[in-house]
Write an enzyme that holds these catalytic residues in place. Structure first.
Site, PDB file in Angstrom:
ATOM      1  N   CYS A 259       1.264  -0.683   1.026  1.00  0.00           N
ATOM      2  CA  CYS A 259      -0.073  -0.375   2.085  1.00  0.00           C
ATOM      3  C   CYS A 259       0.433   0.175   3.289  1.00  0.00           C
ATOM      4  O   CYS A 259       1.557   0.868   3.197  1.00  0.00           O
ATOM      5  CB  CYS A 259      -0.585  -1.936   2.230  1.00  0.00           C
ATOM      6  SG  CYS A 259       0.537  -3.027   3.152  1.00  0.00           S
ATOM      7  N   THR A 260      -0.440   0.387   4.247  1.00  0.00           N
ATOM      8  CA  THR A 260      -0.030   1.136   5.525  1.00  0.00           C
ATOM      9  C   THR A 260       1.021   0.677   6.135  1.00  0.00           C
ATOM     10  O   THR A 260       2.123   1.662   6.389  1.00  0.00           O
ATOM     11  CB  THR A 260      -1.162   1.245   6.365  1.00  0.00           C
ATOM     12  OG1 THR A 260      -2.537   1.747   5.497  1.00  0.00           O
ATOM     13  CG2 THR A 260      -0.935   2.138   7.296  1.00  0.00           C
TER      14      THR A 260
END
Length: 274
Positions: free
Chosen positions: A180-181
């Site tokens: 994810c980010t």
């Protein structure tokens, strides 16, 4: 003025998140920072910006909170304020999955640094899952990653349960690599996947942002830009400003130099590249 941008999260137990939030709100007002911090009984999450001394003071205060001494922080620079104001919120979860108490502080998947991550996802038997939402994935992702096409993180448990059923019907229990980010969604989603009976579960330490900061572009397996939740919109390798902007009508990211087929008020429409 140059702004230091700090992205952080940490899972720990807070007995009184309201009091912690009140103290942070007072400090941020004094320091003149902007951004968002979310506090919950399970920890803290957020991205903040300000001058270098203000951010140093704020991070020192956060690391002084119970159980937060080793909070990992990812830094970047911005020439303009990336947020309009400072917001401190108290919520039930610091990132909302809605799957109950998964105890990600103790039950998340195995962290991998960027070099080990490259080796893992190069294995054709590894299942690579992008845990972000569809409009984020549309800006960029890792090669061969599965896009769950979710519109919010709350949809991920339902998607994974269907996906897991298909794997089990095939008699497969593969290694699962998730990203994810900045890493926070993977702490919860990998804990969820392990709770569903998968043991070989891994995630990218520090998320895409750390990968783009540390991995030489020549060795990178990342394709495109990484969506970020501030006025930069996206970043690329070296965390340099990316090629996307935000449509003011629909709120979706799109390439800066491309025509944008805006869905207007249909805010739930799938993002597109123009």
């Amino acid at each position: 003025m140059s702004y230091t941008v700090a992205a952080l999260y940490h899972f720990t137990r807070f007995d009184d998140p309201q009091a912690i939030a009140a103290n942070l709100k007072a400090l941020c007002a004094e320091l003149g920072t902007c951004g968002t911090l979310i506090v919950a009984g399970e920890g803290i999450n957020g991205t903040v910006a300000g001058d270098v001394d203000a951010i140093a003071a704020l991070i020192a205060q956060i690391r002084a909170l119970p159980g937060c001494a080793d909070t990992d922080v990812k830094y970047a620079q911005a020439h303009e304020a990336p947020f309009g104001r400072m917001k401190i919120k108290v919520k039930t979860e610091i990132v909302t999955l809605g799957a109950g108490d998964l105890d990600p502080a103790n039950r998340a998947g195995t962290h991998l640094d960027p070099a080990d991550w490259n080796a893992l996802i190069a294995d054709p038997d590894t299942v690579i899952i992008d845990t972000r939402n569809a409009y984020e994935v549309a800006c960029g992702t890792f090669e061969n990653a599965i896009d769950p096409a979710t519109r919010s993180f709350r949809e991920f448990p339902g998607w994974f349960d269907d996906f897991a059923a298909d794997l089990k019907a095939q008699g497969r229990t593969p290694k699962i690599a998730m990203f994810c980010t900045g890493g926070i969604r993977c702490e919860k989603s990998t804990a969820l996947v392990k709770a569903r009976g998968f043991d070989d579960v891994y995630h990218l330490k520090g998320g895409i942002l750390r990968y783009l900061e540390e991995m030489p572009q020549a060795d990178s397996r990342w394709q495109g830009d990484c969506y970020v939740f501030d006025e930069r919109v996206t970043v690329g390798h070296g965390l340099k400003p990316g090629d996307f902007t935000t449509c003011r009508a629909c709120g979706l990211p799109h390439p800066r130099e491309a025509e944008h087929d805006c869905p207007g008020d249909e805010l739930g429409a799938w993002p597109h590249r123009g």
